[in-house]
Design a protein around this motif. Sequence first.
Motif, PDB file in Angstrom:
ATOM      1  N   VAL A 528       0.834  -1.202   0.000  1.00 59.20           N
ATOM      2  CA  VAL A 528       0.000   0.000   0.000  1.00 59.20           C
ATOM      3  C   VAL A 528       0.873   1.259   0.000  1.00 59.20           C
ATOM      4  N   GLY A 529       1.966   1.204   0.729  1.00 61.38           N
ATOM      5  CA  GLY A 529       2.861   2.352   0.774  1.00 61.38           C
ATOM      6  C   GLY A 529       3.441   2.696  -0.586  1.00 61.38           C
ATOM      7  N   HIS A 530       3.864   1.695  -1.329  1.00 64.67           N
ATOM      8  CA  HIS A 530       4.437   1.978  -2.650  1.00 64.67           C
ATOM      9  C   HIS A 530       3.379   2.453  -3.635  1.00 64.67           C
ATOM     10  N   VAL A 531       2.161   1.952  -3.507  1.00 67.56           N
ATOM     11  CA  VAL A 531       1.092   2.484  -4.349  1.00 67.56           C
ATOM     12  C   VAL A 531       0.881   3.959  -4.035  1.00 67.56           C
ATOM     13  N   ALA A 532       0.888   4.283  -2.750  1.00 64.63           N
ATOM     14  CA  ALA A 532       0.707   5.686  -2.351  1.00 64.63           C
ATOM     15  C   ALA A 532       1.859   6.551  -2.851  1.00 64.63           C
ATOM     16  N   ILE A 533       3.078   6.006  -2.831  1.00 66.11           N
ATOM     17  CA  ILE A 533       4.237   6.780  -3.311  1.00 66.11           C
ATOM     18  C   ILE A 533       4.074   7.113  -4.792  1.00 66.11           C
ATOM     19  N   THR A 534       3.740   6.112  -5.596  1.00 74.53           N
ATOM     20  CA  THR A 534       3.612   6.335  -7.040  1.00 74.53           C
ATOM     21  C   THR A 534       2.501   7.339  -7.342  1.00 74.53           C
ATOM     22  N   VAL A 535       1.333   7.146  -6.703  1.00 70.66           N
ATOM     23  CA  VAL A 535       0.217   8.052  -6.958  1.00 70.66           C
ATOM     24  C   VAL A 535       0.538   9.459  -6.476  1.00 70.66           C
ATOM     25  N   SER A 536       1.210   9.565  -5.319  1.00 73.16           N
ATOM     26  CA  SER A 536       1.536  10.896  -4.784  1.00 73.16           C
ATOM     27  C   SER A 536       2.513  11.625  -5.702  1.00 73.16           C
ATOM     28  N   TRP A 537       3.446  10.906  -6.285  1.00 73.17           N
ATOM     29  CA  TRP A 537       4.381  11.563  -7.214  1.00 73.17           C
ATOM     30  C   TRP A 537       3.615  12.144  -8.415  1.00 73.17           C
ATOM     31  N   THR A 538       2.696  11.387  -8.940  1.00 71.97           N
ATOM     32  CA  THR A 538       1.952  11.896 -10.096  1.00 71.97           C
ATOM     33  C   THR A 538       1.059  13.073  -9.705  1.00 71.97           C
ATOM     34  N   VAL A 539       0.490  13.035  -8.502  1.00 65.39           N
ATOM     35  CA  VAL A 539      -0.336  14.159  -8.046  1.00 65.39           C
ATOM     36  C   VAL A 539       0.512  15.422  -7.902  1.00 65.39           C
ATOM     37  N   VAL A 540       1.675  15.277  -7.301  1.00 63.82           N
ATOM     38  CA  VAL A 540       2.566  16.435  -7.142  1.00 63.82           C
ATOM     39  C   VAL A 540       2.997  16.959  -8.508  1.00 63.82           C
ATOM     40  N   ALA A 541       3.258  16.043  -9.444  1.00 64.88           N
ATOM     41  CA  ALA A 541       3.609  16.470 -10.803  1.00 64.88           C
ATOM     42  C   ALA A 541       2.475  17.268 -11.434  1.00 64.88           C
ATOM     43  N   LEU A 542       1.227  16.807 -11.227  1.00 59.18           N
ATOM     44  CA  LEU A 542       0.081  17.539 -11.763  1.00 59.18           C
ATOM     45  C   LEU A 542       0.002  18.948 -11.177  1.00 59.18           C
ATOM     46  N   VAL A 543       0.208  19.076  -9.884  1.00 63.42           N
ATOM     47  CA  VAL A 543       0.155  20.394  -9.245  1.00 63.42           C
ATOM     48  C   VAL A 543       1.244  21.301  -9.793  1.00 63.42           C
ATOM     49  N   LEU A 544       2.433  20.769  -9.964  1.00 68.70           N
ATOM     50  CA  LEU A 544       3.537  21.585 -10.477  1.00 68.70           C
ATOM     51  C   LEU A 544       3.267  22.043 -11.906  1.00 68.70           C
ATOM     52  N   LEU A 545       2.708  21.155 -12.720  1.00 71.06           N
ATOM     53  CA  LEU A 545       2.450  21.532 -14.102  1.00 71.06           C
ATOM     54  C   LEU A 545       1.349  22.586 -14.197  1.00 71.06           C
ATOM     55  N   VAL A 546       0.302  22.430 -13.378  1.00 71.06           N
ATOM     56  CA  VAL A 546      -0.808  23.382 -13.436  1.00 71.06           C
ATOM     57  C   VAL A 546      -0.382  24.732 -12.873  1.00 71.06           C
ATOM     58  N   ARG A 547       0.296  24.709 -11.730  1.00 69.12           N
ATOM     59  CA  ARG A 547       0.708  25.959 -11.113  1.00 69.12           C
ATOM     60  C   ARG A 547       1.876  26.620 -11.849  1.00 69.12           C
ATOM     61  N   GLY A 548       2.644  25.827 -12.544  1.00 70.18           N
ATOM     62  CA  GLY A 548       3.833  26.372 -13.188  1.00 70.18           C
ATOM     63  C   GLY A 548       3.699  26.541 -14.679  1.00 70.18           C
ATOM     64  N   ILE A 549       2.509  26.839 -15.136  1.00 73.36           N
ATOM     65  CA  ILE A 549       2.293  26.997 -16.571  1.00 73.36           C
ATOM     66  C   ILE A 549       3.138  28.128 -17.134  1.00 73.36           C
ATOM     67  N   SER A 550       3.382  29.142 -16.339  1.00 70.83           N
ATOM     68  CA  SER A 550       4.200  30.270 -16.800  1.00 70.83           C
ATOM     69  C   SER A 550       5.527  30.366 -16.070  1.00 70.83           C
TER      70      SER A 550
END
Length: 610
Positions: A528-550
Amino acid sequence: MHNDGDRLLGLAEEIDDLRRRLGRVGGELRALRVDLGAESLGTENLGAEPLEQPALEQPVPEPVIPPQPQPQPASVWDSRPPMIQFGPAQEPARTPSLAAAWSTALGKEGAGSRLLAWVGGAVTLLGIVLLLVLAIQRGWLGPLPRVLVGAAFGAGLVGAGLWLHRNPVGRTGAFALAATGIATLYLDAIAATTLYEYLPQLGGLAAGLLIAVAGLLLAARWDSSLLAAAVVVGCAVCAPLITKGFTPELVTFLLVLQIATVPVQLRRDWSALAVAAGVPPLIASVLSTLRNPFVATNPNTIVAVVAGVVGIGLALLVLHRRPKDSAALALLVASVVPALVAALTLPRGEAVIVSGGTAFVMLGVWGAGRWLPGRAGDLAGLAGLVAALQATVTHFDGTARGAALLGEALLLLFVARWGRSLIALAGGLVFGFLGGFAAVARDLPLPLLLRVTERTTGQLAGAFAVAVLIVAVALVLPWVANKLGELRAPSEALAPWLIAGVIALYGAAGAVLSATLLIVPGRTGFLVGHVAITVSWTVVALVLLVRGISVTAMRVSGLVLVGAAVVKLILFDLSTLDGMARVVAFLGAGLVLLAAGTRYARLVGAQQAG
């Protein structure tokens, strides 16, 4: 063509010979003019017209050699330069040799007399030592007459120096005689204490201190820093012979000697005297500690702490009057060494008190740095951080050591940001590196993230704590360095930011996995921990891409994190996870990546349309 070249060279030689003759004639005419002018002044013939400078004295134009249409044979043109230079030949510049430099130094006015005077003083002192040895071997006089004769001889040399110093011509010899006399008195005090035992150790040290104070007064009167430093160094060298080694009593005496030099240091800008008085107590304290280490009741610790306090106090006192005194700055930093060395030989509790107290004092001086002159505050901060590091490593062990170092690193980084202090920034970097290394080696090792291991609840809690601290330090350190102007933006210097990002990802993965194992122990919690790690990385990537458009840095970080998540899915999750855990990891990461791609595409299109 060969004959034309020979004729041209012959003509050039004749012109050069004519130039030399004209130069001699011009010199004779100038000398004659000077003689005639002197005679006209002697006979008061004011109406005489000055002689015109003869036309022959005018510079002869340089002959121009027409260029040859064809190169001449090397045997003709290589034997002479192509251009004829009139005037005196210039000798090539020569680098003075070591022998020439010594010759110049010894040729200065008064150098020979000073050299003879000081060599004579050294030879005289050696002769006194030989006379003392010979008197002992052959039984001349008794012990007490020998001591009295030595004292009288030393006092006589000092008196002769005082008499010679009245005449400026004899002052070189006066310094040599006075220094020799003071050295003789030191040797006499040593003989009276250790050889014949007429004086106890305390009496011998008191006699040496009296001689040193008298010598300092004489040096101050004559305004001689060399004599003052020689007096103090001589006393410091003779003191171990009286105490028969490096003991706490010796350190105490050297501290008293250092305090005795304070009035002279405050009145004179003599860095040599500050070094001569400040270094011996520190060295003696360290050697005394190493001579008798690991003693339960150790007076060496007391004198080591006192030596540090005295050294710090005197250094700050001198720096208050002379902010740029390099000797006082060095003494301020070196004063913590005896206490830190003594702390290494003590039990843990006492060692923490000594090193922690030293850190408290030096960090307090650092905190007051805005009211201190020059670089005193920064140097005190460096010494205080070293002492704090020693106290932390001594007091904490196990999981607490890495967490304590990382916590101190985080605190130093905030101090650096608030106070704009590069010393705090450097301290945060060092503490963070050491704390992170200790944490990864013991509390959060790589096997914890790669396979199921048996860990207690306390170990998992410690791993979670250090993982969170690693993430915090990895994120705060580059941010503070960038704010202080020590690290450029990610668009200009990407490597440091990438390293910090990798460290933060490692810490974040450890924090997520440790927290999951605390909630769901065993293999289930690991999956469960590794599933959470993988999903959390993608979520953080999504936040960075949306917030860092400029923002280029955030956009690049998001894309790098997406790549890291994909690599983890393929290389680790696919082979390590099984069953529903593998399915959830791939589905969760895939859905998040799809959402990220859709949202990112809309934002990019809106930005281009606007």
